[in-house]
Design an enzyme around this catalytic site. Structure first.
Site, mmCIF file in Angstrom:
data_model
loop_
_atom_site.group_PDB
_atom_site.id
_atom_site.type_symbol
_atom_site.label_atom_id
_atom_site.label_comp_id
_atom_site.label_asym_id
_atom_site.label_seq_id
_atom_site.Cartn_x
_atom_site.Cartn_y
_atom_site.Cartn_z
ATOM 1 N N GLU A 1 5.571 6.946 -4.843
ATOM 2 C CA GLU A 1 4.829 6.260 -3.787
ATOM 3 C C GLU A 1 5.157 4.761 -3.791
ATOM 4 O OE1 GLU A 1 0.897 8.801 -2.974
ATOM 5 O OE2 GLU A 1 0.685 7.554 -4.751
ATOM 6 N N GLN B 1 -5.412 -0.537 2.472
ATOM 7 C CA GLN B 1 -5.941 0.775 2.826
ATOM 8 C C GLN B 1 -7.465 0.680 2.745
ATOM 9 O OE1 GLN B 1 -3.778 4.073 3.270
ATOM 10 N NE2 GLN B 1 -3.165 2.175 4.284
ATOM 11 N N ASP C 1 -4.530 0.795 -1.747
ATOM 12 C CA ASP C 1 -3.309 -0.028 -1.828
ATOM 13 C C ASP C 1 -3.301 -1.334 -1.028
ATOM 14 O OD1 ASP C 1 -2.815 2.568 -2.596
ATOM 15 O OD2 ASP C 1 -1.090 2.843 -1.302
ATOM 16 N N ARG D 1 6.402 8.522 3.034
ATOM 17 C CA ARG D 1 5.435 7.449 3.319
ATOM 18 C C ARG D 1 5.715 6.137 2.591
ATOM 19 N NH1 ARG D 1 2.711 11.426 0.428
ATOM 20 N NH2 ARG D 1 2.041 10.867 -1.689
ATOM 21 N N ASP D 2 4.928 5.143 2.987
ATOM 22 C CA ASP D 2 4.840 3.837 2.336
ATOM 23 C C ASP D 2 6.102 2.991 2.517
ATOM 24 O OD1 ASP D 2 2.499 5.039 1.488
ATOM 25 O OD2 ASP D 2 3.240 5.477 -0.526
ATOM 26 N N TRP E 1 -14.633 1.319 0.982
ATOM 27 C CA TRP E 1 -13.529 1.683 0.079
ATOM 28 C C TRP E 1 -12.248 0.931 0.415
ATOM 29 C CZ3 TRP E 1 -12.139 4.655 -4.073
ATOM 30 C CH2 TRP E 1 -10.785 4.971 -4.200
ATOM 31 N N MET E 2 -11.501 0.565 -0.645
ATOM 32 C CA MET E 2 -10.166 -0.028 -0.462
ATOM 33 C C MET E 2 -9.214 0.601 -1.474
ATOM 34 S SD MET E 2 -9.109 -4.046 -0.966
ATOM 35 C CE MET E 2 -9.130 -4.130 -2.761
HETATM 36 C C1 FRU Z 1 -0.982 5.356 -2.868
HETATM 37 C C2 FRU Z 1 -1.215 6.184 -1.619
HETATM 38 C C3 FRU Z 1 -0.058 6.017 -0.672
HETATM 39 C C4 FRU Z 1 -0.660 6.318 0.662
HETATM 40 C C5 FRU Z 1 -2.044 5.745 0.506
HETATM 41 C C6 FRU Z 1 -3.108 6.515 1.248
HETATM 42 O O1 FRU Z 1 -2.116 4.994 -3.549
HETATM 43 O O2 FRU Z 1 -1.417 7.534 -1.951
HETATM 44 O O3 FRU Z 1 1.057 6.830 -0.979
HETATM 45 O O4 FRU Z 1 0.029 5.708 1.712
HETATM 46 O O5 FRU Z 1 -2.327 5.743 -0.875
HETATM 47 O O6 FRU Z 1 -4.312 5.832 1.266
#
Ligand code: FRU
Length: 485
Positions: free
Chosen positions: A210, A51, A35, A155-156, A32-33
């Site tokens: 996000e 991710q 962001d 986050r992010d 899985w991938m």
């Molecule tokens: C966005 C998100 C981010 C978070 C990540 C987790 O798609 O929800 O906010 O850091 O994915 O995988």
């Protein structure tokens, strides 16, 4: 064995053969991938992290996968960069940012961990050489936020340097659960201060914000963000998770918005984009070409999701415009050019077919009746892109692309006021991206269609005159350039 080594061994042993994957859209070697993360230029290469949960086709404890490219087209796999295995990120290494700093590659990401029985999100640092990254732990603790701001939704991060000072923005929620972006500053990357609320959501601008991204094109500052839980506004914002740009001005403390939210993509699969500044000055964007509700993949796939084509950004008439990076043209082959082609009813054009293609249609006169393309076609299988001037609509429809699941498959949007003069269509094995009027609107979609469906059909209700420039993409050259050193 530690988590990072385990992930590296797993991705090496279970890697999907490259021929079964897209040729120039980055996708994970297995699993899985979501962001894009840490999109940056370091040591002569573009680095893209993501991710990543290598062990299944579903989201799980987040790692950072890693690939590099010299030309933004051919991606080479690097070993997994981060695994969730320390006290400050045991529940996941969530999205983040990267920067070249004094010869080092600096990553800042969201570490998810457990505190007093609750999951909390904090910002963490890792420093590396382009392959190996050493975690330096927590640098911004949620407790540094003003009272009432959420420590669960924090986050992010996006990091940049301005006048010798580091700025970091991150998504957050205020005391009323409303989306906002917070700004922190630092002089050394280690010690940070809360500075301000960079921008706050207004009514109908979504819940959690996000994946913020910030940059300037000339004198124009631009903020990109991915708001959750929005409502369809009939103008390109659809229900659920969206990705938008806001033009404005950063005054050193806050972002003064000068535009409404501009949707970044009108298709079916686009979220959480990031940008970076190329050494030649271009601002380049890559998004996650998928959707949380409908992660489409072919039936037997052992990997999930792709990134979009890297897109060069510019601003025209107060609007952010996106076009494929010019590097794509270095993989063109078997070019065909047609002038004043007359399209009527449904037809194919000799030599114009394939699943790895880049072609442009220029309309010689206004489109007066329904005009459509059927892509990745064979028999009853196809993905349609249709312009309907009578009803003022432009739409993308993958209902007949071979999808067996009950996923959203149609996106219908109003025609732009100036009409349609040009369409550029880029196809890779499992995706289609359509750039309308030199990037004023973009439609992206994943399709699960088998490679053998390779017809391109043109449909016009009444006679329509077009110029057509057609290129195949040199897949072999791309595969060769994607081999790891
Ligand atoms: C966005 C998100 C981010 C978070 C990540 C987790 O798609 O929800 O906010 O850091 O994915 O995988």
């Amino acid at each position: 064995m530690n988590g990072l080594q385990q992930a590296r061994d797993y991705e090496k042993q279970n890697r999907v053969p490259r021929e079964k994957q897209p040729a120039f859209h980055l996708c994970p070697p297995v699993g899985w991938m979501n962001d894009p993360n840490g999109l940056s230029f370091f040591n002569g290469q573009v680095h893209l992290f993501y991710q990543y949960h290598p062990y299944s086709m579903h989201w799980g404890p987040m790692h950072w996968g890693h690939q590099v490219s010299e030309d933004l087209m051919a991606w080479k796999l690097k070993p997994c960069a981060l695994a969730p295995e320390d006290s400050f990120d045991a529940k996941g290494c969530f999205s983040g940012t990267a920067l070249e700093d004094n010869g080092k590659h600096v990553l800042v990401y969201t570490g998810v961990s457990q505190k007093d029985g609750k999951e909390v999100q904090n910002q963490c640092l890792a420093v590396g050489n382009g392959t190996e990254y050493r975690k330096a732990g927590l640098i911004i603790d949620g407790s540094m936020l003003p009272t009432g701001f959420s420590c669960q939704d924090f986050r992010d991060p996006k990091l940049w340097k301005r006048d010798g000072r580091y700025c970091l923005i991150a998504g957050n929620k205020d005391e009323n659960g409303q989306g906002q972006i917070v700004l922190f500053t630092s002089s050394d990357l280690q010690n940070w201060q809360f500075e301000s609320v960079f921008l706050q959501a207004k009514e109908n601008q979504g819940q959690m914000w996000e994946c913020p991204d910030f940059f300037s094109i000339g004198k124009q500052d631009v903020l990109i963000l991915s708001p959750q839980d929005m409502e369809d506004n009939g103008q390109g914002i659809h229900n659920g998770h969206n990705a938008v740009a806001i033009l404005g001005h950063f005054n050193g403390k806050t972002f003064e918005a000068q535009s409404e939210m501009q949707p970044l993509d009108y298709g079916l699969d686009f979220y959480a984009p990031q940008t970076f500044t190329h050494p030649d000055g271009r601002q380049i964007l890559i998004g996650w070409m998928s959707s949380w509700q409908a992660p489409v993949s072919a039936d037997d796939q052992k990997w999930s999701s792709q990134m979009t084509l890297p897109r060069e950004l510019s601003i025209e008439d107060g609007k952010l415009v996106q076009n494929p990076v010019r590097e794509l043209s270095s993989y063109w082959k078997n070019t065909l050019q047609f002038t004043d082609l007359e399209i009527k009813d449904r037809q194919e054009i000799p030599g114009v077919s394939g699943r790895y293609t880049d072609f442009t249609l220029a309309f010689k006169e206004p489109i007066s009746s329904r005009f459509a393309l059927e892509l990745a076609g064979q028999g009853d299988t196809y993905t349609a892109f249709e312009i309907d001037p009578k009803h003022g609509r432009i739409e993308l429809d993958r209902t007949h692309s071979g999808l067996h699941l009950d996923y959203v498959s149609l996106r219908r949007n109003p025609l732009p006021k100036q009409g349609i003069s040009k369409l550029r269509i880029v196809q890779d094995l499992y995706s289609i991206e359509i750039f309308v009027n030199d990037g004023q609107m973009v439609f992206s979609t994943i399709i699960p269609t088998d490679e053998s469906s390779d017809q391109i059909r043109f449909l016009a209700q009444e006679k329509q005159k077009i110029d057509l420039e057609f290129h195949e993409i040199d897949v072999q050259a791309l595969r060769k350039n994607s081999l790891e050193a």
